[in-house]
Design a protein around this motif. Structure first.
Motif, PDB file in Angstrom:
ATOM      1  N   SER A 181       0.810  -1.220   0.000  1.00 33.67           N
ATOM      2  CA  SER A 181       0.000   0.000   0.000  1.00 33.67           C
ATOM      3  C   SER A 181       0.840   1.265   0.000  1.00 33.67           C
ATOM      4  O   SER A 181       0.356   2.338  -0.344  1.00 33.67           O
ATOM      5  CB  SER A 181      -0.935   0.011   1.216  1.00 33.67           C
ATOM      6  OG  SER A 181      -0.180   0.050   2.421  1.00 33.67           O
TER       7      SER A 181
ATOM      8  N   SER B 106      -4.295   7.505  -4.857  1.00 29.64           N
ATOM      9  CA  SER B 106      -4.969   7.948  -3.630  1.00 29.64           C
ATOM     10  C   SER B 106      -5.480   9.383  -3.708  1.00 29.64           C
ATOM     11  O   SER B 106      -6.413   9.759  -3.005  1.00 29.64           O
ATOM     12  CB  SER B 106      -4.006   7.825  -2.438  1.00 29.64           C
ATOM     13  OG  SER B 106      -2.816   8.573  -2.675  1.00 29.64           O
TER      14      SER B 106
ATOM     15  N   LYS C   4     -15.452   5.369  -2.141  1.00 32.54           N
ATOM     16  CA  LYS C   4     -14.213   4.893  -1.498  1.00 32.54           C
ATOM     17  C   LYS C   4     -14.380   4.583  -0.008  1.00 32.54           C
ATOM     18  O   LYS C   4     -13.638   3.773   0.547  1.00 32.54           O
ATOM     19  CB  LYS C   4     -13.089   5.902  -1.707  1.00 32.54           C
ATOM     20  CG  LYS C   4     -13.304   7.243  -1.030  1.00 32.54           C
ATOM     21  CD  LYS C   4     -12.109   8.151  -1.278  1.00 32.54           C
ATOM     22  CE  LYS C   4     -12.306   9.509  -0.597  1.00 32.54           C
ATOM     23  NZ  LYS C   4     -11.133  10.396  -0.838  1.00 32.54           N
TER      24      LYS C   4
END
Length: 378
Positions: free
Chosen positions: A9, A78, A148
Motif C-alpha cells: 500500500s 490515492s 471509497k
C-alpha cells in the motif's frame, strides 16, 4: 499473524505491473504491424508457430493487461477524485479520435484504392479503439472513488456491473443485428460489438479494469510476497481450467489460446464472458510469472522496460502514427520475417519518438512556468 515483509500500500510503483505493461506494449506493436499485412504467406511450421506467438501475445497479454493495469493504477491513485476521472474521460475521447485519424483515415488518404475513400470509412473516426474504451472506464473509476468509504457497496456495484455486462454479452453475442446506418452501428459498438469498428466494446471488456481495480485493493492488504505468488497461481489455474471446460461444454470459440486475429477476429473483440474469465486467469498467471522474474532480478527492472511502462500512452500513439503512414507498404508485404522486421523498426521508432515528445513537452512546460514566474515578479 504473518510477519510483514513488505507493504504494497505504500509502494509508489509495483515492478511486476510495470514489467507486464512493458511486455504488453511490445506485443501490441507487433500485432498491429502484423494485422496491417493482410497478404502474408504462412507456409512453414516455423512461420505458423511464430504467428501463433505474435497473435497470442497480442491478445490478452497486451489489451487485457493494459485494461487490468488501468484498473490497478486507479486503485493505487490515492489523490484522484471522481472529478479527476471525468476530466480524463474528455481527454481520452480526444486521444481516441486522434488515434483513429492515423489508424483509419491516413491509410485511406494515402491509398484509397486499398483502404477505401474517406466517405466509405467515415464512421471509423469513432471506432472503439482502446482509448475510447478507456474513456468509458473512467466513469467506473469515478464511481469507485465516490464510493471509497463504502467498500461493501463498491464491491456490490462492481459485481453487478460485471454480471449485467456478462449477461448482455452472452445473450446478444456480436454483430447479431444492424440499424442499417454505419454511423449508428458504430456508436452502438461503443457498448457491444456491432461492426468491424467495434474493437473494444464496453460490455465485453469492462471486466478487466474492474478486476484490476479489485486485485490492487486486495494486493494492498498482502503481507508476504510468497502468499501473493501462490494466490496468483492458484486463482489463475482455477479460472483457466473452469473457463476451458465451460467453453468446451457450450461450444464457445477459445480466443485466449487460439489465434484470435485471423479466423476468430469477431469473437476476440466481442470477448465472450467465458473467454474473459479465461483471460483473467491468464493475467493472474502472468502476474505470478512477473513476480518470480522480479524476485530473481531483485526488484530491478531494466531501464528501457521501465521507460516503456511509464511512456505507454505516448508509445501507443506514436506506433499508430508510424503504422498509419506505413499501411500502404505493410499491406503489400507477403513475407512474415519482413513484417516482423518492420515491427522492430516501428517499436524502436515509437520508443524514441515518445521520448522526444516527452522531452519537448517538458521543455515547453518549463518555459511556460518561467514566463509566468517572470510575469508575477514584474
Amino acid at each position: 499473524m504473518e510477519k510483514q515483509i513488505y507493504n504494497p500500500s505504500t509502494m509508489k510503483r509495483i515492478q511486476e505491473i510495470d514489467l507486464l505493461k512493458a511486455i504488453a506494449i511490445i506485443a501490441m506493436v507487433f500485432i498491429h504491424v502484423y494485422d496491417a499485412s493482410t497478404r502474408l504467406s504462412i507456409t512453414t511450421p516455423v512461420e505458423a508457430s511464430t504467428v501463433w506467438i505474435v497473435e497470442f501475445m497480442g491478445n490478452i497479454p497486451s489489451a487485457g493487461v493494459f485494461m487490468f493495469a488501468m484498473g490497478w493504477g486507479a486503485a493505487f491513485s490515492s489523490r484522484s477524485t471522481p472529478k479527476t476521472y471525468l476530466s480524463r474521460l474528455r481527454q481520452l475521447v480526444i486521444l481516441g479520435v486522434v488515434i483513429n485519424f492515423f489508424e483509419q483515415y491516413i491509410p485511406s488518404l494515402i491509398d484509397p484504392a486499398h483502404f477505401g475513400s474517406i466517405a466509405e470509412i467515415a464512421p471509423s473516426i469513432i471506432a472503439v479503439d482502446i482509448y475510447f474504451f478507456a474513456a468509458f472506464a473512467m466513469i467506473y473509476f469515478a464511481l469507485m472513488k465516490g464510493l471509497k468509504n463504502k467498500a461493501v457497496l463498491a464491491v456490490g456495484v462492481s459485481v453487478l456491473i460485471v454480471a449485467v455486462c456478462f449477461t448482455v454479452n452472452w445473450i446478444f453475442g456480436f454483430e447479431t443485428f444492424s440499424t442499417g446506418n454505419n454511423w449508428l452501428d458504430t456508436l452502438i459498438g461503443l457498448f457491444i460489438r456491432e461492426n468491424k469498428y467495434s474493437f473494444f466494446p464496453f460490455v465485453s471488456w469492462i471486466v478487466f479494469p474492474i478486476v484490476g481495480y479489485g486485485a490492487a485493493k486486495l494486493f494492498k492488504t498482502a503481507t508476504e510476497r510468497k502468499s501473493v505468488l501462490i494466490f496468483s497461481i492458484v486463482i489463475g489455474t482455477a479460472l483457466i481450467a473452469f473457463a476451458e471446460i465451460m467453453m468446451y461444454l457450450f461450444n464457445v470459440g477459445d480466443v485466449v489460446f487460439v489465434g484470435a486475429h485471423t479466423s476468430l477476429d469477431g469473437e476476440y473483440y466481442s470477448m465472450h464472458p467465458l473467454c474473459a474469465v479465461c483471460g483473467i486467469g491468464l493475467i493472474s498467471l502472468e502476474f505470478a510469472a512477473a513476480n518470480l522474474i522480479m524476485m530473481a532480478a531483485r526488484q530491478r527492472l531494466a531501464k528501457f522496460l521501465s521507460k516503456m511502462s511509464k511512456n505507454v500512452m505516448e508509445i501507443y500513439i506514436a506506433q499508430w502514427v508510424l503504422i498509419g503512414f506505413l499501411s500502404p507498404v505493410l499491406i503489400l508485404v507477403k513475407n512474415l520475417w519482413v513484417n516482423l522486421l518492420i515491427g522492430v523498426v516501428v517499436l524502436i521508432g515509437s520508443y524514441f519518438g515518445a521520448e522526444l515528445y516527452i522531452k519537448l513537452m517538458l521543455k515547453l512546460k518549463a518555459r511556460k512556468e518561467a514566463k509566468l514566474e517572470l510575469k508575477s515578479n514584474n
